[in-house]
Design an enzyme around this catalytic site. Structure first.
Site, PDB file in Angstrom:
ATOM      1  CD  GLU A 277      58.603  62.820 -49.587  1.00  0.00           C
ATOM      2  OE1 GLU A 277      59.600  63.428 -49.174  1.00  0.00           O
ATOM      3  OE2 GLU A 277      57.541  62.753 -48.952  1.00  0.00           O
ATOM      4  N   GLY A 279      56.215  55.343 -51.514  1.00  0.00           N
ATOM      5  CA  GLY A 279      56.669  54.185 -50.738  1.00  0.00           C
ATOM      6  C   GLY A 279      55.893  52.971 -51.198  1.00  0.00           C
ATOM      7  NE  ARG A 280      49.802  52.342 -49.409  1.00  0.00           N
ATOM      8  CZ  ARG A 280      49.643  52.056 -48.114  1.00  0.00           C
ATOM      9  NH1 ARG A 280      49.576  50.811 -47.722  1.00  0.00           N
ATOM     10  NH2 ARG A 280      49.536  53.029 -47.228  1.00  0.00           N
ATOM     11  NE  ARG A 317      49.210  48.543 -44.549  1.00  0.00           N
ATOM     12  CZ  ARG A 317      48.164  48.605 -45.338  1.00  0.00           C
ATOM     13  NH1 ARG A 317      47.698  47.504 -45.922  1.00  0.00           N
ATOM     14  NH2 ARG A 317      47.555  49.737 -45.572  1.00  0.00           N
ATOM     15  CE1 TYR A 321      47.375  52.149 -40.061  1.00  0.00           C
ATOM     16  CE2 TYR A 321      48.318  50.339 -41.310  1.00  0.00           C
ATOM     17  CZ  TYR A 321      48.477  51.450 -40.515  1.00  0.00           C
ATOM     18  OH  TYR A 321      49.735  51.865 -40.185  1.00  0.00           O
ATOM     19  CB  CYS A 349      47.498  34.338 -27.909  1.00  0.00           C
ATOM     20  SG  CYS A 349      47.845  32.608 -27.779  1.00  0.00           S
ATOM     21  CE1 TYR A 377      54.751  52.694 -44.872  1.00  0.00           C
ATOM     22  CE2 TYR A 377      53.338  52.331 -46.781  1.00  0.00           C
ATOM     23  CZ  TYR A 377      54.212  53.132 -46.068  1.00  0.00           C
ATOM     24  OH  TYR A 377      54.531  54.374 -46.547  1.00  0.00           O
TER      25      TYR A 377
HETATM   26  N1  LLP Z   1      56.191  60.894 -47.561  1.00  0.00           N
HETATM   27  C1  LLP Z   1      55.742  61.171 -46.332  1.00  0.00           C
HETATM   28  C2  LLP Z   1      56.078  62.443 -45.731  1.00  0.00           C
HETATM   29  C3  LLP Z   1      54.981  60.232 -45.639  1.00  0.00           C
HETATM   30  O1  LLP Z   1      54.533  60.510 -44.425  1.00  0.00           O
HETATM   31  C4  LLP Z   1      54.677  58.986 -46.248  1.00  0.00           C
HETATM   32  C5  LLP Z   1      53.901  57.977 -45.551  1.00  0.00           C
HETATM   33  C6  LLP Z   1      55.180  58.747 -47.537  1.00  0.00           C
HETATM   34  C7  LLP Z   1      55.927  59.721 -48.167  1.00  0.00           C
HETATM   35  C8  LLP Z   1      54.938  57.464 -48.262  1.00  0.00           C
HETATM   36  O2  LLP Z   1      53.605  57.248 -48.482  1.00  0.00           O
HETATM   37  P1  LLP Z   1      53.135  56.085 -49.492  1.00  0.00           P
HETATM   38  O3  LLP Z   1      53.595  56.470 -50.869  1.00  0.00           O
HETATM   39  O4  LLP Z   1      53.762  54.839 -49.022  1.00  0.00           O
HETATM   40  O5  LLP Z   1      51.656  56.085 -49.359  1.00  0.00           O
HETATM   41  N2  LLP Z   1      51.696  52.346 -42.181  1.00  0.00           N
HETATM   42  C9  LLP Z   1      50.637  52.821 -43.067  1.00  0.00           C
HETATM   43  C10 LLP Z   1      51.141  53.866 -44.020  1.00  0.00           C
HETATM   44  C11 LLP Z   1      51.677  55.065 -43.319  1.00  0.00           C
HETATM   45  C12 LLP Z   1      52.212  56.066 -44.275  1.00  0.00           C
HETATM   46  C13 LLP Z   1      52.841  57.199 -43.541  1.00  0.00           C
HETATM   47  N3  LLP Z   1      53.495  58.116 -44.372  1.00  0.00           N
HETATM   48  C14 LLP Z   1      50.064  51.634 -43.828  1.00  0.00           C
HETATM   49  O6  LLP Z   1      50.489  50.512 -43.595  1.00  0.00           O
HETATM   50  O7  LLP Z   1      49.147  51.819 -44.610  1.00  0.00           O
END
Ligand code: LLP
EC number: 4.1.1.20
Length: 424
Positions: A277, A279-280, A317, A321, A349, A377
């Protein structure tokens, strides 16, 4: 000589002039390249696999269409993301719903849209889902999210029997949950899911997790549950600074498939379909944010603050973080230009530093700053703090550029406000 910074073959200064700043710029070509790397890596291994793009990283109608066209599936975590996919006519059988506390309304939506799968996060939810499915005369395909006791944060990971997370079913409780599920007629459990963290650069924690999960699948098989799917979640890291290492997807998938095949043959388990899965990884490097530089303030011998016309509202971010970003002065790309170390601050601000201590050519008000790798993100986590409208998103494809999310207006800022009767 043209010296402007080119992103995905587009002149970023021209984009800033055409669409205004701040501006998110997303390259469809880079998104496709990133996904193609994962697809090719699995294909090379002859694997049965699925890629579920994690929509939380960046989702809108145009993004859904790219994912759809690439034949990739979509993971959503809320009614809002599900609705976005629905409005994009995304094939619902390729949608999977996540979330550690799904509402009754979201579960009903999932049934009504006839989505492919729900990832169940608790015993409570399993019962709830079964009950709602029963009311709707529906059988839902389900994967159970397991908390595997492996936690990864970038380069480090820990494997522990102690599991403290709001997500998933602790490893030791999974067999009992499956036993309990025997009486639930409206769910069909087809697999297991886990997700060990985000922005992971090292392969090792994923491989250890695969082993833990396969052993669990074997135990469940002995209990009479044959599962066909193992979803290892997202988490593939991206380079933060220009010269950082990137997660090597090809090498990882090669190691993963050989680990999976070896373990499966050792424990006599059919090799499951492997799901990831990302995302990033899909969209992070496909995006930049363009800002216009305004105030430049020097505190002698301490620091030079360079302010941009966005900040923690379009990229929370660094504040949330401590994330680090790289940047380029888009209209000053020659190495010969006089360099200095500055701190990029936002316009809120609040002390919203975007980048602390970065070496850049000497800047002046009006210069365009491109912050790199902001595709994931950033828009997704943006806010209207200080009543600042969200920037527009421009999509690039080949030599074309078009708005896919329009810039918010001041009208948008007050559009949801209502006056109580006693003020009218
Ligand atoms: N699958 C599940 C169940 C997840 O909880 C997440 C991310 C992903 C896939 C995707 O993860 P990736 O491949 O994007 O690392 N807002 C934070 C990131 C939070 C990710 C939460 N879950 C940031 O800006 O770093």
């Amino acid at each position: 000589m043209m010296t402007n910074y080119l992103f995905s073959n587009h002149d970023t200064v021209a984009l800033a002039e055409k669409y205004g700043t701040p501006l998110y710029v997303i390259s469809e070509d880079i998104i496709r390249e990133n996904l193609t790397k994962i697809i090719n890596a699995f294909t090379k291994q002859n694997a049965t696999y699925d890629i579920n793009y994690a929509g939380k990283a960046f989702l809108n109608l145009a993004m859904c269409n790219i994912i759809k066209d690439m034949g990739v599936s979509l993971d959503v975590v809320s009614g809002g993301e599900l609705y976005t996919a629905y409005m994009a006519s995304f094939p619902m059988e390729r949608v999977c719903l996540h979330g550690s506390n799904k509402t009754v309304e979201e579960i009903k939506m999932a049934i009504e849209y006839n989505i492919g799968k729900v990832i169940v996060d608790s015993k409570y939810e399993l019962e709830l889902l079964n009950a709602i499915c029963e009311e709707h005369n529906h059988v839902m395909r389900v994967s159970i999210r397991v908390s595997p006791g492996v936690e990864a944060h970038t380069h480090e990971f820990i494997q522990t029997g102690k599991i403290d997370s709001k997500f998933g079913i602790p490893l030791k409780q999974v067999r009992d949950l499956f036993d309990f599920s025997k009486d639930l007629k409206n769910i069909n459990i087809i697999g297991l899911h886990c997700h060990i963290g985000s922005q992971i650069i090292d392969e090792e924690p994923f491989l250890v997790t695969a082993e833990v999960m396969l052993n669990l699948m074997k135990e469940l098989k002995e209990d009479g549950f044959s599962l066909t799917e193992l979803n290892l979640g997202g988490g593939f890291g991206i380079p933060q600074m220009r010269h950082d290492a990137s997660f090597n997807v090809d090498q990882y998938i090669e190691k993963l498939m050989s680990t999976v095949r070896r373990i499966c043959s050792e424990i006599q388990l059919e090799v499951p379909k492997i799901v990831v899965e990302p995302g990033r990884y899909t969209v992070g490097t496909a995006g930049i944010t363009l800002y216009k530089i305004g105030t430049v303030k020097e505190i002698p011998e301490i620091r030079k603050y360079v302010s941009v016309d966005g900040g923690m509202t379009d990229n929370p971010r660094p504040a949330l973080y401590g994330a680090v970003y790289d940047a380029i002065v888009a209209n000053k790309t020659l190495v010969s230009e006089e360099q200095e170390i500055v701190t990029i601050s936002g316009r809120c601000c609040e002390s919203d530093t975007l980048i602390k201590d970065i070496q850049l050519p000497k800047v002046e008000p009006g210069d365009i700053l491109a912050v790199l790798n902001t595709g994931a993100y950033n828009y997704a986590m943006s806010s209207n703090y200080n009543k600042i409208p969200r920037p527009a998103v421009v999509l690039l494809r080949g030599d074309e550029d078009e708005i896919i999310v329009r810039r918010e207006t001041y009208e948008d800022i007050v559009a949801k406000d209502m006056l109580p009767s006693w003020q009218k």
